[in-house]
Motif scaffolding. Structure first.
Motif, PDB file in Angstrom:
ATOM      1  N   GLN A   1       0.812  -1.207   0.000  1.00  0.00           N
ATOM      2  CA  GLN A   1       0.000   0.000   0.000  1.00  0.00           C
ATOM      3  C   GLN A   1       0.849   1.263   0.000  1.00  0.00           C
ATOM      4  O   GLN A   1       0.374   2.346  -0.353  1.00  0.00           O
ATOM      5  CB  GLN A   1      -0.937  -0.009   1.200  1.00  0.00           C
ATOM      6  N   THR A   2       2.126   1.134   0.390  1.00  0.00           N
ATOM      7  CA  THR A   2       3.037   2.278   0.401  1.00  0.00           C
ATOM      8  C   THR A   2       4.422   1.819  -0.040  1.00  0.00           C
ATOM      9  O   THR A   2       4.961   0.855   0.514  1.00  0.00           O
ATOM     10  CB  THR A   2       3.154   2.899   1.807  1.00  0.00           C
ATOM     11  N   ILE A   3       4.977   2.503  -1.029  1.00  0.00           N
ATOM     12  CA  ILE A   3       6.336   2.228  -1.488  1.00  0.00           C
ATOM     13  C   ILE A   3       7.146   3.520  -1.442  1.00  0.00           C
ATOM     14  O   ILE A   3       6.674   4.570  -1.866  1.00  0.00           O
ATOM     15  CB  ILE A   3       6.359   1.664  -2.928  1.00  0.00           C
ATOM     16  N   ILE A   4       8.365   3.429  -0.920  1.00  0.00           N
ATOM     17  CA  ILE A   4       9.345   4.499  -1.083  1.00  0.00           C
ATOM     18  C   ILE A   4      10.310   4.056  -2.168  1.00  0.00           C
ATOM     19  O   ILE A   4      10.927   2.993  -2.058  1.00  0.00           O
ATOM     20  CB  ILE A   4      10.111   4.779   0.221  1.00  0.00           C
ATOM     21  N   LEU A   5      10.423   4.850  -3.220  1.00  0.00           N
ATOM     22  CA  LEU A   5      11.345   4.548  -4.316  1.00  0.00           C
ATOM     23  C   LEU A   5      12.577   5.431  -4.164  1.00  0.00           C
ATOM     24  O   LEU A   5      12.501   6.653  -4.324  1.00  0.00           O
ATOM     25  CB  LEU A   5      10.676   4.786  -5.666  1.00  0.00           C
ATOM     26  N   ALA A   6      13.706   4.817  -3.817  1.00  0.00           N
ATOM     27  CA  ALA A   6      14.957   5.548  -3.646  1.00  0.00           C
ATOM     28  C   ALA A   6      15.648   5.715  -4.997  1.00  0.00           C
ATOM     29  O   ALA A   6      15.277   5.093  -6.004  1.00  0.00           O
ATOM     30  CB  ALA A   6      15.853   4.826  -2.655  1.00  0.00           C
ATOM     31  N   ASP A   7      16.695   6.553  -5.002  1.00  0.00           N
ATOM     32  CA  ASP A   7      17.355   6.919  -6.257  1.00  0.00           C
ATOM     33  C   ASP A   7      18.590   6.072  -6.521  1.00  0.00           C
ATOM     34  O   ASP A   7      19.631   6.568  -6.956  1.00  0.00           O
ATOM     35  CB  ASP A   7      17.719   8.405  -6.227  1.00  0.00           C
ATOM     36  N   GLY A   8      18.492   4.767  -6.240  1.00  0.00           N
ATOM     37  CA  GLY A   8      19.535   3.835  -6.643  1.00  0.00           C
ATOM     38  C   GLY A   8      19.222   3.295  -8.022  1.00  0.00           C
ATOM     39  O   GLY A   8      18.624   3.988  -8.855  1.00  0.00           O
ATOM     40  N   ASP A   9      19.603   2.048  -8.280  1.00  0.00           N
ATOM     41  CA  ASP A   9      19.233   1.427  -9.552  1.00  0.00           C
ATOM     42  C   ASP A   9      17.728   1.226  -9.602  1.00  0.00           C
ATOM     43  O   ASP A   9      17.137   0.696  -8.648  1.00  0.00           O
ATOM     44  CB  ASP A   9      19.938   0.078  -9.718  1.00  0.00           C
ATOM     45  N   PHE A  10      17.105   1.618 -10.711  1.00  0.00           N
ATOM     46  CA  PHE A  10      15.665   1.433 -10.837  1.00  0.00           C
ATOM     47  C   PHE A  10      15.359  -0.063 -10.896  1.00  0.00           C
ATOM     48  O   PHE A  10      16.033  -0.827 -11.587  1.00  0.00           O
ATOM     49  CB  PHE A  10      15.147   2.128 -12.095  1.00  0.00           C
ATOM     50  N   PRO A  11      14.343  -0.522 -10.159  1.00  0.00           N
ATOM     51  CA  PRO A  11      14.033  -1.959 -10.112  1.00  0.00           C
ATOM     52  C   PRO A  11      13.796  -2.547 -11.493  1.00  0.00           C
ATOM     53  O   PRO A  11      13.159  -1.922 -12.352  1.00  0.00           O
ATOM     54  CB  PRO A  11      12.750  -1.998  -9.264  1.00  0.00           C
ATOM     55  N   SER A  12      14.278  -3.770 -11.699  1.00  0.00           N
ATOM     56  CA  SER A  12      14.132  -4.408 -13.012  1.00  0.00           C
ATOM     57  C   SER A  12      13.437  -5.762 -12.953  1.00  0.00           C
ATOM     58  O   SER A  12      13.070  -6.309 -13.998  1.00  0.00           O
ATOM     59  CB  SER A  12      15.513  -4.578 -13.669  1.00  0.00           C
ATOM     60  N   SER A  13      13.238  -6.327 -11.754  1.00  0.00           N
ATOM     61  CA  SER A  13      12.569  -7.624 -11.670  1.00  0.00           C
ATOM     62  C   SER A  13      11.082  -7.471 -11.983  1.00  0.00           C
ATOM     63  O   SER A  13      10.494  -6.400 -11.797  1.00  0.00           O
ATOM     64  CB  SER A  13      12.746  -8.240 -10.284  1.00  0.00           C
ATOM     65  N   SER A  14      10.472  -8.549 -12.441  1.00  0.00           N
ATOM     66  CA  SER A  14       9.044  -8.501 -12.787  1.00  0.00           C
ATOM     67  C   SER A  14       8.189  -8.220 -11.558  1.00  0.00           C
ATOM     68  O   SER A  14       7.192  -7.506 -11.632  1.00  0.00           O
ATOM     69  CB  SER A  14       8.611  -9.813 -13.456  1.00  0.00           C
ATOM     70  N   LEU A  15       8.574  -8.787 -10.401  1.00  0.00           N
ATOM     71  CA  LEU A  15       7.831  -8.546  -9.169  1.00  0.00           C
ATOM     72  C   LEU A  15       7.896  -7.074  -8.783  1.00  0.00           C
ATOM     73  O   LEU A  15       6.869  -6.447  -8.482  1.00  0.00           O
ATOM     74  CB  LEU A  15       8.389  -9.402  -8.036  1.00  0.00           C
ATOM     75  N   ALA A  16       9.083  -6.504  -8.804  1.00  0.00           N
ATOM     76  CA  ALA A  16       9.251  -5.101  -8.424  1.00  0.00           C
ATOM     77  C   ALA A  16       8.478  -4.185  -9.359  1.00  0.00           C
ATOM     78  O   ALA A  16       7.818  -3.233  -8.914  1.00  0.00           O
ATOM     79  CB  ALA A  16      10.734  -4.735  -8.430  1.00  0.00           C
ATOM     80  N   LYS A  17       8.533  -4.436 -10.638  1.00  0.00           N
ATOM     81  CA  LYS A  17       7.818  -3.594 -11.605  1.00  0.00           C
ATOM     82  C   LYS A  17       6.307  -3.688 -11.419  1.00  0.00           C
ATOM     83  O   LYS A  17       5.599  -2.682 -11.527  1.00  0.00           O
ATOM     84  CB  LYS A  17       8.216  -3.977 -13.027  1.00  0.00           C
ATOM     85  N   GLU A  18       5.821  -4.891 -11.140  1.00  0.00           N
ATOM     86  CA  GLU A  18       4.382  -5.062 -10.908  1.00  0.00           C
ATOM     87  C   GLU A  18       3.945  -4.294  -9.673  1.00  0.00           C
ATOM     88  O   GLU A  18       2.912  -3.612  -9.682  1.00  0.00           O
ATOM     89  CB  GLU A  18       4.054  -6.547 -10.766  1.00  0.00           C
TER      90      GLU A  18
END
Length: 211
Positions: free
Chosen positions: A14-31
């Motif tokens: 319900q809440t995600i913090i997206l930090a400024d490291g490598d942008f997520p690339s896994s299918s789970l993370a993208k979903e």
């Protein structure tokens, strides 16, 4: 005893913090990023998140990594904090707490600079005092605990346990025994025997499961 399930695509945070490291690339993370209803971007992370086709609920940080056009166009979403005693991830975490959000998934916190990666991961031991928090990477999931806990797993799942100050530490269901080791590396490269394992602990530890 608290139980932690394996992450699945249907279990949208319900809440995600997206930090400024490598942008997520896994299918789970993208979903999860596509479907999460409330994403807070740490400063420059919004540059990539917008290209991903999504709009954040808020942009938090000191503003030094924002593209000029984003600063102008999305000024209504920016919550600027100029103090330099904490990093943008902690600023975003505090913002989420101020919005009454106490169940938080952190993503994009690894990659790029290794010192930033280590710092971000270690902050989980502090954040756990104020919220239910976890960190998803492209390879696995970090969860901090401070009480006996059950983790769903699968046979041969790779597991690492990092002692963050625990004075007692043992496990059921892992190949190698645990103790209150003093060096981080001593709890790495363990393995689940079956469909769950139990961590017995007095103090704080950080569990990483490869997914």
């Amino acid at each position: 005893m608290k139980e932690y399930k394996l992450p699945e695509q249907i279990n949208i945070p319900q809440t995600i913090i997206l930090a400024d490291g490598d942008f997520p690339s896994s299918s789970l993370a993208k979903e999860w990023l596509r479907e999460c209803p409330y994403v807070v971007c740490c400063d420059g992370a919004v540059n990539t998140y917008l290209r991903f086709g999504k709009m954040p609920a808020a942009i938090v940080g000191d503003g030094d990594s924002l593209l000029p056009e984003i600063k102008e166009r999305y000024v209504h979403l920016i919550h600027r904090e100029t103090e330099q005693d904490t990093n943008d991830l902690s600023k975003a975490f505090r913002f989420c707490l101020s919005q009454g959000r106490r169940d938080i998934t952190i993503m994009g916190a690894t990659g790029k600079r290794e010192d930033h990666t280590l710092g971000n991961i270690s902050l989980l031991a502090d954040y756990m005092e104020q919220a239910e928090v976890r960190m998803l990477t492209d390879y696995g999931l970090f969860i901090p605990i401070k009480e006996d806990s059950v983790f769903k797993s699968f046979p041969t799942q790779q597991v690492s346990v990092f002692n963050m100050g625990a004075t007692e530490l043992s496990a059921d269901g892992l190949v190698y025994p645990l103790s209150a080791f003093t060096n981080w590396w001593q709890g790495t490269l363990n393995e689940a025997i079956g469909n769950r394992f139990i961590i017995h602990v007095h103090g704080k530890v950080l569990i990483f499961r490869v997914i």
